[in-house]
Design a protein around this motif. Sequence first.
Motif, short mmCIF file in Angstrom:
data_model
loop_
_atom_site.label_atom_id
_atom_site.label_comp_id
_atom_site.label_asym_id
_atom_site.label_seq_id
_atom_site.Cartn_x
_atom_site.Cartn_y
_atom_site.Cartn_z
N TRP A 131 0.90 -1.41 0.29
CA TRP A 131 0.01 -0.01 0.49
C TRP A 131 0.97 1.26 0.34
O TRP A 131 0.13 2.57 -0.27
CB TRP A 131 -0.60 0.42 0.95
N VAL A 132 1.97 1.30 0.54
CA VAL A 132 3.05 2.46 0.51
C VAL A 132 3.65 3.01 -0.99
O VAL A 132 3.35 3.86 -0.90
CB VAL A 132 4.33 2.56 0.71
N PRO A 133 4.20 1.83 -1.75
CA PRO A 133 4.14 2.79 -2.84
C PRO A 133 2.75 3.28 -3.89
O PRO A 133 2.40 3.82 -4.09
CB PRO A 133 4.80 1.52 -4.00
N VAL A 134 1.21 2.27 -3.23
CA VAL A 134 0.54 2.92 -4.00
C VAL A 134 0.01 4.16 -3.36
O VAL A 134 -0.17 5.13 -4.59
CB VAL A 134 -0.84 2.00 -3.76
N ALA A 135 0.02 4.75 -2.44
CA ALA A 135 -0.43 5.75 -1.95
C ALA A 135 0.37 6.79 -2.68
O ALA A 135 0.50 7.68 -2.47
CB ALA A 135 -0.14 5.50 -0.16
#
Length: 370
Positions: free
Chosen positions: A263-267
């Motif tokens: 979720w971090v790179p997606v965020a």
Amino acid sequence: MKLSFQKLFFILAFMFGLIAVMVFAKSILIPLSMALLISFILLPVVKKLESWGLNKLLAAFLSLLISFLIIIGGITLFSAEIVSLSDQLNDFTGKIMNTLSDAIVFINGNINFIEDLNREELVEQGKEWVKASSGSLIQNTFSSTASFFTGLVTTIIFTFLLLIYREGLTKAFVAFGDNQNKLTIFRMLKNIQSVGKKYLSGMFLLIIILGFANSIGLWIIGIDSPFLFGFLAAILSIVPFIGTTIGATIPVLYAFMSSDSLWVPVAVMILFWVIQTIESNFLNPKIVGSSLNVNALVAILSLLIGASVWGVAGMVLFLPFAAMLKVICEEFDQLKPIAMLIGNDISGDDNEKHKTSKWTEKMKGWLKLK
């Protein structure tokens, strides 16, 4: 309507000759062009210092010194984060090689284009290739760094000379015209300087806004060195279209390699998508676009031609030069159609009634519809 092939030949020959000169003399023209834009934005500072009683030499020197100190301060501010990232480079290299090896083994397992493909051997071969190519990489880096500092010193010298000789250069350009056109040429030069100053000041303000917006968003998500990545993406936005994409890709890759959660790179991707949407539709047209008044077609052509002629420097310089070309073409009746093609009001939509009627009458005269 008659088509003069002689004029067409001279126009094409002039264009090819101009491009050839720009290619072969780029080592001089690029620093000179950068110095011209920098002198536009430093001119108000120099005039302010001269109004305090300083002479031209000292005022130009102090303005350049202030700019240099600001740049050095910014580099010093981010130097610790740059060193920290360089220490993590080996870990990132290992992660990248492992990820690529897993992907190749997976594809080979389904397609089977190489027999007996071993993941460990693939990783070792990748590491050996990185070590073997590091020597040429260091050599290329040293050569690029030397060229960069040579161009930087040349740009500083040209900027200093343009600032102290600005009045003489202006008088020389005005002297090319006859007595009736001297005022027109002077006004044209002032408009060119105004366009360059507004563009650079607008880009500086836009970089500050985008830098803080990117940095705060990355800090909330939890990315290490948020201000470094945030302002790096903001600075890369100077290059239209491509720079914003590269500026967003770097922190996304860093988030992918440094975080175990997807979720971090997606965020980070969502963050930069939202910020770039706001920048493209609201901030850039209001802050920078109003000073350029160049339509999207000319902007893309300027980007492509600049990249093919001068590389990255051309991608940065050719867009404001297109706006300056528009100012020049507006002062000559024969070149006004070119100014109309470059301008952002090519659709002909004008909110002021009297201007619309004026352009209508002028177009009627051109088309002989009176």
